[in-house]
Motif scaffolding. Sequence first.
Motif, PDB file in Angstrom:
ATOM      1  N   ARG A 118       0.835  -1.210   0.000  1.00 31.80           N
ATOM      2  CA  ARG A 118       0.000   0.000   0.000  1.00 31.80           C
ATOM      3  C   ARG A 118       0.867   1.256   0.000  1.00 31.80           C
ATOM      4  O   ARG A 118       0.470   2.302  -0.530  1.00 31.80           O
ATOM      5  N   ARG A 119       2.031   1.157   0.588  1.00 34.82           N
ATOM      6  CA  ARG A 119       2.953   2.296   0.635  1.00 34.82           C
ATOM      7  C   ARG A 119       3.774   2.442  -0.647  1.00 34.82           C
ATOM      8  O   ARG A 119       4.585   3.350  -0.763  1.00 34.82           O
ATOM      9  N   GLY A 120       3.597   1.512  -1.584  1.00 36.72           N
ATOM     10  CA  GLY A 120       4.354   1.575  -2.827  1.00 36.72           C
ATOM     11  C   GLY A 120       5.702   0.888  -2.763  1.00 36.72           C
ATOM     12  O   GLY A 120       6.560   1.095  -3.629  1.00 36.72           O
ATOM     13  N   VAL A 121       5.902   0.052  -1.732  1.00 37.55           N
ATOM     14  CA  VAL A 121       7.158  -0.678  -1.565  1.00 37.55           C
ATOM     15  C   VAL A 121       7.057  -2.032  -2.280  1.00 37.55           C
ATOM     16  O   VAL A 121       6.043  -2.714  -2.193  1.00 37.55           O
ATOM     17  N   ILE A 122       8.109  -2.401  -2.987  1.00 33.12           N
ATOM     18  CA  ILE A 122       8.178  -3.706  -3.640  1.00 33.12           C
ATOM     19  C   ILE A 122       8.900  -4.666  -2.705  1.00 33.12           C
ATOM     20  O   ILE A 122       9.985  -4.369  -2.210  1.00 33.12           O
ATOM     21  N   VAL A 123       8.290  -5.808  -2.451  1.00 28.04           N
ATOM     22  CA  VAL A 123       8.882  -6.810  -1.554  1.00 28.04           C
ATOM     23  C   VAL A 123       9.402  -7.979  -2.397  1.00 28.04           C
ATOM     24  O   VAL A 123       8.661  -8.544  -3.197  1.00 28.04           O
ATOM     25  N   LYS A 124      10.686  -8.329  -2.189  1.00 29.07           N
ATOM     26  CA  LYS A 124      11.284  -9.428  -2.952  1.00 29.07           C
ATOM     27  C   LYS A 124      11.943 -10.416  -2.001  1.00 29.07           C
ATOM     28  O   LYS A 124      12.467 -10.035  -0.953  1.00 29.07           O
ATOM     29  N   THR A 125      11.898 -11.696  -2.384  1.00 31.32           N
ATOM     30  CA  THR A 125      12.543 -12.727  -1.582  1.00 31.32           C
ATOM     31  C   THR A 125      13.751 -13.290  -2.322  1.00 31.32           C
ATOM     32  O   THR A 125      13.749 -13.375  -3.549  1.00 31.32           O
ATOM     33  N   VAL A 126      14.775 -13.674  -1.556  1.00 31.56           N
ATOM     34  CA  VAL A 126      15.966 -14.283  -2.150  1.00 31.56           C
ATOM     35  C   VAL A 126      15.642 -15.711  -2.578  1.00 31.56           C
ATOM     36  O   VAL A 126      15.902 -16.108  -3.712  1.00 31.56           O
ATOM     37  N   ILE A 127      15.064 -16.488  -1.659  1.00 30.61           N
ATOM     38  CA  ILE A 127      14.663 -17.857  -1.979  1.00 30.61           C
ATOM     39  C   ILE A 127      13.420 -17.821  -2.866  1.00 30.61           C
ATOM     40  O   ILE A 127      12.441 -17.154  -2.549  1.00 30.61           O
ATOM     41  N   ASN A 128      13.466 -18.512  -3.975  1.00 26.48           N
ATOM     42  CA  ASN A 128      12.366 -18.619  -4.935  1.00 26.48           C
ATOM     43  C   ASN A 128      12.134 -17.365  -5.775  1.00 26.48           C
ATOM     44  O   ASN A 128      11.257 -17.344  -6.638  1.00 26.48           O
ATOM     45  N   SER A 129      12.890 -16.278  -5.500  1.00 25.93           N
ATOM     46  CA  SER A 129      12.817 -15.055  -6.321  1.00 25.93           C
ATOM     47  C   SER A 129      11.377 -14.550  -6.491  1.00 25.93           C
ATOM     48  O   SER A 129      10.937 -14.230  -7.596  1.00 25.93           O
ATOM     49  N   LEU A 130      10.651 -14.453  -5.396  1.00 26.79           N
ATOM     50  CA  LEU A 130       9.275 -13.950  -5.442  1.00 26.79           C
ATOM     51  C   LEU A 130       9.270 -12.421  -5.402  1.00 26.79           C
ATOM     52  O   LEU A 130      10.129 -11.806  -4.784  1.00 26.79           O
ATOM     53  N   THR A 131       8.276 -11.823  -6.067  1.00 26.42           N
ATOM     54  CA  THR A 131       8.111 -10.369  -6.050  1.00 26.42           C
ATOM     55  C   THR A 131       6.667 -10.030  -5.737  1.00 26.42           C
ATOM     56  O   THR A 131       5.753 -10.532  -6.382  1.00 26.42           O
ATOM     57  N   PHE A 132       6.470  -9.186  -4.736  1.00 25.05           N
ATOM     58  CA  PHE A 132       5.137  -8.718  -4.366  1.00 25.05           C
ATOM     59  C   PHE A 132       5.081  -7.213  -4.598  1.00 25.05           C
ATOM     60  O   PHE A 132       5.755  -6.447  -3.913  1.00 25.05           O
ATOM     61  N   ASP A 133       4.273  -6.817  -5.576  1.00 25.90           N
ATOM     62  CA  ASP A 133       4.222  -5.416  -6.001  1.00 25.90           C
ATOM     63  C   ASP A 133       2.766  -4.963  -6.004  1.00 25.90           C
ATOM     64  O   ASP A 133       1.904  -5.606  -6.595  1.00 25.90           O
ATOM     65  N   GLY A 134       2.500  -3.856  -5.337  1.00 24.57           N
ATOM     66  CA  GLY A 134       1.133  -3.349  -5.270  1.00 24.57           C
ATOM     67  C   GLY A 134       0.732  -2.494  -6.447  1.00 24.57           C
ATOM     68  O   GLY A 134      -0.377  -1.956  -6.474  1.00 24.57           O
ATOM     69  N   ALA A 135       1.612  -2.349  -7.450  1.00 20.37           N
ATOM     70  CA  ALA A 135       1.337  -1.426  -8.560  1.00 20.37           C
ATOM     71  C   ALA A 135       0.264  -1.930  -9.514  1.00 20.37           C
ATOM     72  O   ALA A 135      -0.443  -1.132 -10.135  1.00 20.37           O
TER      73      ALA A 135
END
Length: 211
Positions: A89-106
Amino acid sequence: MTTILYARVSTIDQTIAHQEAHARAAGFAIDTVVSDEGVSGVRVPLAERLQGRRLFDMLRSGDTLVVRWVDRLGRNYQDVTDTIREFMRRGVIVKTVINSLTFDGATKDPMQQAVRDALIAFMAATAQAQAEATKEAQRAGIDHAKANSEAKYRGRKPSYSREQFDMVRDMLGQGTGVAPVATATGLTRQTVYRIKDDPVASEAALVEWRL
């Protein structure tokens, strides 16, 4: 825009440096490392941790938050899902090292949002389930150690640390193959197979050697 690594360790056998090295080896250009040490991901929500509060203050729209996996944010389903959604909601992109996941609210596409939210829920539920499974394994390991406390021979000292053991369990739980797990943890394939085939005995060995 800043890339921040958040690292959390809950035992003295784990290290912040290992999580940072793992992230950099995966190709992340880390600007700042924020870490909490000796903090349980089950009992203490991110917003209540000393450096977790700092993380909420630091992150701005357009920044990227990197974590080894979602369990570094927490091992409680509700806390992890609420945290990731708040960052998005704040516009921050969350990424994980394991499995290379990306969570983006855009994204505004409802189907993409549904898939993203379902993945967040699944990952958070898995983190809690793994925490509960690890607790049971630890309990079994302690019982095994107590039952054999009178034995003079404890067997060979484990070739893996508590942090490596936890990392192997985490990655195998996510369906990662033995070879990539061995590379990421610095262990031999034989050791990874041994942990995979008998996690209770592997846990017991750590307990018996007080590792």
